[in-house]
Every structure is written in C-alpha cells, then in structure tokens.
Design a protein around this motif. Structure first.
Motif, PDB file in Angstrom:
ATOM      1  N   HIS A 237       0.838  -1.386   0.039  1.00 18.32           N
ATOM      2  CA  HIS A 237       0.036  -0.092  -0.012  1.00 18.32           C
ATOM      3  C   HIS A 237       0.757   1.237   0.012  1.00 18.32           C
ATOM      4  O   HIS A 237       0.285   2.400  -0.005  1.00 18.32           O
ATOM      5  N   LEU A 238       2.051   1.115  -0.188  1.00 21.19           N
ATOM      6  CA  LEU A 238       2.844   2.214  -0.131  1.00 21.19           C
ATOM      7  C   LEU A 238       3.140   2.872  -1.562  1.00 21.19           C
ATOM      8  O   LEU A 238       3.522   2.211  -2.424  1.00 21.19           O
ATOM      9  N   LYS A 239       2.537   3.876  -1.814  1.00 19.87           N
ATOM     10  CA  LYS A 239       2.585   4.354  -3.179  1.00 19.87           C
ATOM     11  C   LYS A 239       3.914   4.862  -3.624  1.00 19.87           C
ATOM     12  O   LYS A 239       4.740   5.132  -2.712  1.00 19.87           O
ATOM     13  N   LYS A 240       3.973   4.931  -5.154  1.00 23.44           N
ATOM     14  CA  LYS A 240       5.310   5.167  -5.752  1.00 23.44           C
ATOM     15  C   LYS A 240       5.653   6.555  -5.357  1.00 23.44           C
ATOM     16  O   LYS A 240       6.867   6.837  -4.950  1.00 23.44           O
ATOM     17  N   THR A 241       4.839   7.521  -5.409  1.00 27.16           N
ATOM     18  CA  THR A 241       5.004   8.811  -4.956  1.00 27.16           C
ATOM     19  C   THR A 241       5.621   9.133  -3.619  1.00 27.16           C
ATOM     20  O   THR A 241       6.437   9.433  -3.093  1.00 27.16           O
ATOM     21  N   GLN A 242       5.063   8.197  -2.448  1.00 35.62           N
ATOM     22  CA  GLN A 242       5.393   8.260  -1.077  1.00 35.62           C
ATOM     23  C   GLN A 242       6.550   7.798  -1.129  1.00 35.62           C
ATOM     24  O   GLN A 242       7.563   8.309  -0.180  1.00 35.62           O
ATOM     25  N   GLN A 243       6.946   6.703  -1.889  1.00 38.23           N
ATOM     26  CA  GLN A 243       8.161   6.077  -1.530  1.00 38.23           C
ATOM     27  C   GLN A 243       9.441   6.952  -2.119  1.00 38.23           C
ATOM     28  O   GLN A 243      10.460   7.137  -1.459  1.00 38.23           O
TER      29      GLN A 243
END
Ligand code: AMP
Ligand code: GLY
Length: 419
Positions: A237-243
């Motif tokens: 559930h960790l989005k690419k943008t957050q990553q």
C-alpha cells in the motif's frame, strides 16, 4: 575476506547467513553471537562489546579485514572511530554520526535545520518545565528519553496525566538512567508506519526495499511496545510517490545534511516513517539495520553482501548496485511468554529441523544447554521468515512453519503482514 560481526540478535544471524553466501566469504567471527551465527563462524562469547580496546585487540589478533557493527550500543561507544583510526574498514557510522539515533534532540535539530518533516518537539531536563509544556500543548503527545533506552524510552500518551506520569518516570525516578535524564516532548502523529533502510557511504545512497515492523506485543497492535514482533516487506500500500518522497526528501537529504555538518555517515541509515494525512513524516532515525527488518530484507537481497558492506566501508558504493527480489517476505517473531515484561528462560526449542528448506529460522534469544540442546535465553527467541510472490502466500508459508516450532510458553502474533 575475514569479517568480525558485532551483535547477538536475529539481525546478526540474518547478516551472518547472507555474508556466508558470498563468493568471497573467508572467516567470520561474531561477538558475542548466538547459536544461529555459530553455524557460519566462530562466536567470541566472552567479548565485551563495550570495550573498544578489546574489540581492536580481537581484530588485530584474528587478522580481521572488515568489521560490521549490528547494534547501536557499540556505535554510541565510538567503536567505529577507534577502528577507523587504525585504518580498519568498518560498516557502521562514527560516534558523532550515530547521534542521529543516540540523541533524539540532535536528530530533531538536524531535521529542523535541513527542512526534513518530523514531529514538533522540545527537549527538557526539568520535570516542572516539561509538565508546563505538556499542559500548554493540551493534547496527545509523546514522551521520549533523549538517549538510548533499549527501545523502551518512548511513551505515546493519550492524556495529560499519562504524559505527566511518563515525564516523572524518566526525569524524577530516572527509570532509564542517564539516557532519560533529558526528555523530548513531541507532538503525537497519526498514521501507519514503514521502515526505510538504505546503505550509504556518506556520498552514494542505495535504498533497500521498504518494510513494516509490528511493535506492540499482541494482535491488532494491542499491548505494550516490544523490540518488534514481526515484519513484512514490501508494503503493497506504499505508493510510488510516497516511496520517492521518502527516498529523496528524507533519506538522501539526511545523508547530505550530515555531510554538510561535516559528519560522514557510513553504514545503514534507517528512518522510521509515519504516513500521516499531511504526508510522510519521520518518527525516529536509526543508525543501523532494524531488527526484525533485517530478517525480512536479507532473504530478498540477490547481490553479494560482502561487496556492499566493503564498498560502504571504503566509500566506493557508487560502483555497486544491489539487486533485490520482487518477492514478498514475512517474518514472525516467536517470543517468551510474558515478554516484554518478565519471562522465564531455559525452555527446550524443538521443531526447527521440521521447517521447509526455503524458510529461514533466525535465532535471537536462544542458547545451548550442557547437552547442546537449543533452549530459550531471551524475550524474542527467534524469527521465522518465508518468501513468496504474493504477501498472502508469504504469510501462509511463514505461519505454517511457525506452527512446527515449539517451546514452553511460545507467544507470537497471528496478524503479521495482514493489511
Ligand atoms: P521509537 O522507539 O522512537 O521507534 O518509537 C517507538 C514507537 O512509538 C514508534 O514506532 C511509534 O509507533 C511511536 N511513536 C514515536 N514517536 C511518535 C510520535 N511523535 N507520534 C506518534 N507515535 C510515535
Ligand atoms: N525495528 C525497530 C528497530 O530496529 O529499532
């Protein structure tokens, strides 16, 4: 390559296991090690990790080529500095760079000065002033011992009374000794947490996959916090943008902020992040590999760990591009009944030989009795880690294997890796 690995947890068993897979693996000594690390090298159980001259002595006597430091204790004591002064390659930051973990006020000031988002905080050594501040905040807050308190120095408070109790425990009763003679009072943040690990030599940063630790002792995150009851990697559930944000605006920024302060950081840097409604914010920074995160990360590392730790120690990480498998891993801690409070030890551990070959059992609080039987010797006894192409399958494999291992009073969470 002859290596000295410092530490005795599940993390060190996982590191020893991975180091041993290298083409360049020579001799391994583990100080003090546990029965798991002993499979891959020689434990130096008499080693006093808090004596830099003894560590240096071991390194020189055994002709060690490289030292890998697992826990934060030896970092705080400046073991890396003593070794580097003798031109011995070390994986682990200097005493002053390790302040990112060993001093919460140092970390908070650095983050504030360099625009890295973390909780609002103030440092106190007077209980009266801390209590006045908490009353003025008039809302949920977190009380933290400023120094290292073996993972126990943090109290997340819902009420002012809880905060006052925690302040007095640390500043008046000195429950955490000198580590709690100063406290940090922080704004309480809300959100789910993820661990962001990266290798860095102070110049280049190589990110590891994200992972999630489960700290409370019981299912559904109930009960007191522990050193970690289980872990999974990567959080789907960790989005690419957050990553991307965490990797660049937190981890890489921290490394360059340290360099700007004249502090070269060589080792694993691990910001603990909270995904809040206003974006990812830093909860804490660790100057080492997480435990149990390492147990879930090492089975996913496809590259040679010796090449990586050596490049970190020699500041040639730019030449190395670690590769990771896309599989999910789930690690479940089996703990002694009563942990994190008091528990008994010396119980026979059985069933490890019945686990699947592709499942790892990393030992932590375990020992051998006079008859060489494996027995419990600590709170977190072992970590079972399974991997699979889906998180659900990894969970199933891990729990299937957990159920084959027994010892008296064994306790584990049943919800590790379920979203
Ligand atoms: P630490 O020992 O700093 O990792 O803190 C242990 C746990 O306390 C973290 O994993 C969080 O769950 C919680 N915690 C620490 N600081 C905060 C904060 N400012 N707001 C909410 N929870 C926190
Ligand atoms: N997983 C928490 C820690 O290593 O601090």
């Amino acid at each position: 390559m002859n290596i000295l690995l410092m530490g005795n947890g599940g993390r060190e068993h996982a590191l020893a296991w991975k180091l041993s897979q290298s083409q360049r693996f020579g001799k391994l000594w583990i100080a003090p090690g546990n029965p798991g690390t002993e499979i891959y090298g020689e434990n130096i159980s008499s080693a006093e990790l808090d004596d830099p001259s003894q560590v240096l002595n071991i390194v020189q006597k055994k002709q060690v080529d490289l030292v890998v430091i697992g826990p934060e204790g030896p970092l705080e004591l400046g073991i890396s500095d003593v070794l580097r002064n003798e031109n011995i390659p070390v994986f682990g930051p200097s005493k002053s760079a390790a302040q990112l973990e060993t001093s919460k006020s140092f970390a908070n000031t650095l983050m504030r000065d360099h625009g890295i988002d973390t909780a609002e905080s103030q440092t106190f050594d007077s209980a009266e002033r801390a209590i006045n501040y908490v009353r003025a905040l008039n809302g949920p807050c977190v009380i933290k011992a400023n120094g290292l308190a073996a993972g126990k120095g943090v109290t997340v408070c819902d009420t002012i009374d809880e905060a006052i109790y925690a302040i007095n425990e640390s500043l008046t009763e000195l429950r955490f000794g000198s580590a709690g003679s100063q406290i940090v009072v922080e704004e309480r943040m809300y959100g789910w947490e993820t661990s962001a690990h990266a290798f860095t030599d102070g110049i280049t940063v190589r990110h590891m996959p994200f992972s999630c630790d489960h700290k409370p002792v019981f299912d559904e995150n109930k009960g007191p916090n522990t050193g970690g009851m289980g872990v999974y990697s990567s959080p789907p559930h960790l989005k690419k943008t957050q990553q991307d944000f965490i990797e660049t605006a937190v981890t890489e920024k921290l490394v360059s902020a340290m360099a700007a302060e004249g502090l070269t950081y060589q080792g694993t840097i691990y910001p603990g992040m909270m995904l809040t409604s206003s974006g990812p914010r830093v909860v804490e920074i660790n100057a080492r590999f997480g435990d149990p995160e390492t147990e879930a990360l090492m089975p996913r590392l496809k590259s040679d760990l010796i090449d990586i730790v050596e490049a970190v120690a020699n500041q040639t990480l730019n030449d190395i591009h670690p590769e990771w498998s896309n599989e999910y891993s789930v690690g479940v801690i089996m703990a002694s009944a009563g942990y994190p409070n008091s528990y008994t030890t010396g119980h026979l551990i059985s069933g490890i030989e019945d686990t699947d070959d592709n499942v790892q059992v990393f030992l932590a609080g375990a020992d051998r009795d006079e008859d060489n039987n494996l027995i419990t010797a600590g709170g977190r006894v072992l970590c079972v880690v399974g991997t699979a192409t889906t998180l659900e399958d990894a969970r199933e494999i891990t729990y299937d294997n957990v159920n084959r291992i027994t010892f008296e009073g064994a306790h584990f969470r049943t919800d590790i890796g379920s979203l």
